[in-house]
Write an enzyme that holds these catalytic residues in place. Structure first.
Site, PDB file in Angstrom:
ATOM      1  N   GLY A  55      -0.734  12.787   5.169  1.00 28.83           N
ATOM      2  CA  GLY A  55      -2.175  12.667   5.321  1.00 28.83           C
ATOM      3  C   GLY A  55      -2.887  13.293   4.145  1.00 28.83           C
ATOM      4  N   CYS A  82       5.577  15.266   4.625  1.00 28.95           N
ATOM      5  CA  CYS A  82       4.459  15.769   3.826  1.00 28.95           C
ATOM      6  C   CYS A  82       3.491  16.582   4.703  1.00 28.95           C
ATOM      7  CB  CYS A  82       3.761  14.615   3.109  1.00 28.95           C
ATOM      8  SG  CYS A  82       2.725  15.156   1.728  1.00 28.95           S
ATOM      9  N   TYR A  83       2.306  16.046   5.014  1.00 31.70           N
ATOM     10  CA  TYR A  83       1.387  16.780   5.892  1.00 31.70           C
ATOM     11  C   TYR A  83       2.068  17.105   7.220  1.00 31.70           C
ATOM     12  CZ  TYR A  83      -2.777  17.888   8.661  1.00 31.70           C
ATOM     13  OH  TYR A  83      -3.700  18.514   9.458  1.00 31.70           O
ATOM     14  N   HIS A 170       8.056  11.602   0.255  1.00 29.97           N
ATOM     15  CA  HIS A 170       7.827  10.371   1.024  1.00 29.97           C
ATOM     16  C   HIS A 170       9.048   9.447   0.926  1.00 29.97           C
ATOM     17  CE1 HIS A 170       3.559  10.926   2.040  1.00 29.97           C
ATOM     18  NE2 HIS A 170       3.520  11.620   0.927  1.00 29.97           N
ATOM     19  N   GLU A 172       9.465   6.727   2.602  1.00 26.10           N
ATOM     20  CA  GLU A 172       9.107   5.355   2.941  1.00 26.10           C
ATOM     21  C   GLU A 172       8.746   4.495   1.738  1.00 26.10           C
ATOM     22  OE1 GLU A 172       5.280   7.843   3.596  1.00 26.10           O
ATOM     23  OE2 GLU A 172       7.455   8.090   3.642  1.00 26.10           O
ATOM     24  N   SER A 224      -3.901 -23.363  14.037  1.00 22.44           N
ATOM     25  CA  SER A 224      -4.647 -23.401  12.772  1.00 22.44           C
ATOM     26  C   SER A 224      -3.926 -24.177  11.696  1.00 22.44           C
ATOM     27  CB  SER A 224      -4.864 -21.966  12.276  1.00 22.44           C
ATOM     28  OG  SER A 224      -3.615 -21.379  11.943  1.00 22.44           O
ATOM     29  N   GLY A 225      -2.625 -24.440  11.894  1.00 23.17           N
ATOM     30  CA  GLY A 225      -1.826 -25.060  10.853  1.00 23.17           C
ATOM     31  C   GLY A 225      -0.875 -24.077  10.196  1.00 23.17           C
ATOM     32  N   GLY A 226      -1.008 -22.789  10.525  1.00 24.23           N
ATOM     33  CA  GLY A 226      -0.143 -21.765   9.958  1.00 24.23           C
ATOM     34  C   GLY A 226       0.967 -21.354  10.887  1.00 24.23           C
ATOM     35  N   ASP A 228       1.666 -18.378  12.161  1.00 18.59           N
ATOM     36  CA  ASP A 228       1.339 -17.409  13.205  1.00 18.59           C
ATOM     37  C   ASP A 228       0.947 -18.096  14.508  1.00 18.59           C
ATOM     38  OD1 ASP A 228       1.718 -15.597  11.156  1.00 18.59           O
ATOM     39  OD2 ASP A 228      -0.418 -15.420  10.730  1.00 18.59           O
ATOM     40  N   SER A 229       0.015 -19.037  14.422  1.00 19.86           N
ATOM     41  CA  SER A 229      -0.419 -19.727  15.635  1.00 19.86           C
ATOM     42  C   SER A 229       0.688 -20.635  16.163  1.00 19.86           C
ATOM     43  CB  SER A 229      -1.691 -20.537  15.373  1.00 19.86           C
ATOM     44  OG  SER A 229      -1.486 -21.513  14.377  1.00 19.86           O
ATOM     45  N   LYS A 374       4.204  -9.889   9.114  1.00 24.02           N
ATOM     46  CA  LYS A 374       4.402 -11.302   8.813  1.00 24.02           C
ATOM     47  C   LYS A 374       5.870 -11.684   8.694  1.00 24.02           C
ATOM     48  CE  LYS A 374       2.425 -15.280   7.731  1.00 24.02           C
ATOM     49  NZ  LYS A 374       1.289 -15.884   8.445  1.00 24.02           N
TER      50      LYS A 374
END
Length: 518
Positions: A55, A82-83, A170, A172, A224-226, A228-229, A374
């Site tokens: 943080g 870290c924090y 860190h 990550e 939507s055409g993508g 995800d949907s 994603k």
């Protein structure tokens, strides 16, 4: 869901918090981020481990974020980063103070090889790590020992009897090459997790969750055409079958040929009929004269819901059954950027399927992908049988081409950016670069420039080409496309899209920019 092994990440506002979650999920362990002020009592069942993020604050500041003390003494293993390390030291009676030798950037850690710790299994002394802190541990809490140092400063500590660990760097970020190894040591050797967070398990859990949420109700899903949907629709179809109705709103803001491709794919491959609502005129009327990108998103979100509720009523009358829910392909990055529902992160922009919804809405939301990144959605799509070409399709913004036209929107402007965008994608595919990129697209700029075509002066519009590399859309770097590819893209756009006489290439990363221009 309650039987799922999970790692809880307490978010203290670090820019890297979401990366921690991603790294853990990449190890096939489920992780979720909760704000630092969340009560530990809210957990339904004990997690397999708890991680305290970094943080921007100093624990010496009286206003610095503090968490429920129960988070610092969990029955499960604890890792402070870290924090998070400084908070653990202070809470257990140790001393943290401003450092005379602040560490920002790369550093090397020397590991205590005389008493090796499972946290550093597979590490060599002298490994490179990424530091970002101005405070340091001056005195250890009782029960802790030093595991590693960096240039004389304490870089890692542990109370191994209580299974509590803390590191000042860190793990990550990719600047810590062995960071994934450390996190996996924590997951598998210390927390006892198993790599069971898979696409198939998510599908089984999501189908069960949808069934529990929806009950005997019916759902209308917006396509939507993508990807995800599409994945959302396939999950719903598995869960509730014919009680799902799929509707595509043609808002006039779609890519070239998108409507026709979607209708054919769902009907022919999956046997799921799609009803198309032609709302092109309505959206363009509502967007007339609107320049501000947030206003565009809010308008599109409002009109989208209004049209869906109308479509739901008409479909319900035809089917004789009312719809109770609206399904959307909302993803975790959408939620993080739109509203701080999981932590103290800053709102970047609203998304039409998150921040753009009206406050009052008759249909209740079903969002089975809300906790996924994603790349995880793509793995689920592949497991569900989506063909590779569609499943690997680049992300497309919910507001469509409306946010790829800077300024006012009308049909001629849409035609320009639609045709230019199709050229960009076609050339990227032909060059074999499509799958290497996160996104590649065209943006229509609200300026005109002087040019010369056919020995005559022109004064026409400008297209910006954008191509980026990213893992999840949270951060991105501009793609170094080959000169020959850029040359073909520019030449084709100028020659084939009447009204464009100049093409520029965007070399901004995220941050400081966003991937989309609006």
């Amino acid at each position: 869901m309650s039987e799922r092994q999970r790692i809880v990440i307490l978010d203290f506002g670090s820019q890297y918090t979401q990366l921690i979650a991603r790294r853990i999920r990449e190890a096939r362990v489920y992780s979720e981020v909760v704000p630092y002020h969340a009560s530990a009592a809210l957990l339904d069942d004990p997690p397999a481990g708890v991680i305290l993020s970094g943080g921007p604050e100093s624990v010496a500041d009286p206003e610095a974020p503090r968490c429920d003390p129960a988070w610092l003494q969990p029955p499960a293993p604890l890792l402070g980063i870290c924090y998070g390390m400084q908070l653990m030291v202070q809470d257990r009676g140790g001393e943290v103070a401003p450092s005379n030798n602040r560490e920002y950037g790369r550093a090397r850690v020397q590991i205590d090889s005389a008493a090796p710790s499972p946290l550093f299994h597979g590490w060599e002394s002298g490994e490179v790590v990424w530091m970002s802190h101005g405070d340091t541990t001056e005195r250890l809490p009782e029960g802790f020992r030093v595991l590693a140092r960096s240039d004389g400063a304490i870089a890692a500590i542990a109370d191994e009897e209580r299974r509590q660990y803390a590191i000042q760097f860190h793990p990550e970020v990719h600047h810590t090459p062995q960071g994934n190894r450390l996190l996996q040591n924590f997951l598998f050797e210390i927390c006892g997790c198993e790599p069971s967070w898979t696409a198939r398990r998510f599908i089984d859990e999501a189908v069960a969750a949808i069934g529990a949420q929806v009950g005997d109700g019916s759902v209308i899903c917006g396509l939507s055409g993508g990807v995800d949907s599409a994945v959302t629709a396939l999950l719903l179809h598995q869960a509730i079958g014919e009680r799902l109705a799929c509707v595509m709103v043609d808002n006039g803001l779609l890519r070239l040929g998108e409507r026709q491709e979607l209708e054919a794919r769902f009907a022919d491959r999956f046997g799921i009929p799609v009803q198309v609502v032609d709302a092109r005129r309505r959206f363009l009327e509502e967007l007339r004269g609107v320049v501000d990108p947030e206003a565009k998103r809010k308008i599109i979100g409002r009109v989208f819901i209004e049209i869906f509720e109308t479509a739901a009523t008409e479909l319900a009358e035809a089917r004789g059954v009312p719809f109770d829910f609206l399904a959307q392909g909302t993803l975790y990055p959408d939620v993080i950027e739109s509203v701080s529902v999981r932590g103290p992160s800053v709102t970047i922009k609203s998304h039409h399927n998150v921040g753009g919804l009206p406050e009052t809405m008759r249909l209740r939301l079903v969002e089975p992908l809300r906790e996924l990144f994603k790349d995880e959605v793509r793995r689920v799509g592949a497991e569900l049988g989506l063909d590779e070409e569609f499943n690997d399709r680049h992300p497309f913004p919910g507001p469509g081409l409306a946010v790829r036209i800077l300024g006012e929107i009308d049909e001629p402007q849409l035609e320009l950016v639609r045709r230019a965008d199709a050229i960009v994608v076609e050339e990227i595919r032909d060059a074999g670069l499509y799958r290497d990129l996160w996104q590649a697209f065209a943006v229509l700029l609200p300026i005109r420039s002087v040019g010369v075509m056919g020995d005559e002066r022109t004064y026409e519009q400008v297209i910006a080409v954008r191509a980026v590399h990213s893992a999840d859309g949270m951060t991105a770097d501009w793609a170094r496309l080959p000169d020959a590819v850029l040359e073909r893209i520019a030449s084709r756009i100028v020659n084939e899209v009447t009204g464009i006489n100049r093409v520029v290439y965007d070399i901004s990363s995220k941050p400081p920019g966003t991937i989309e221009w609006e």
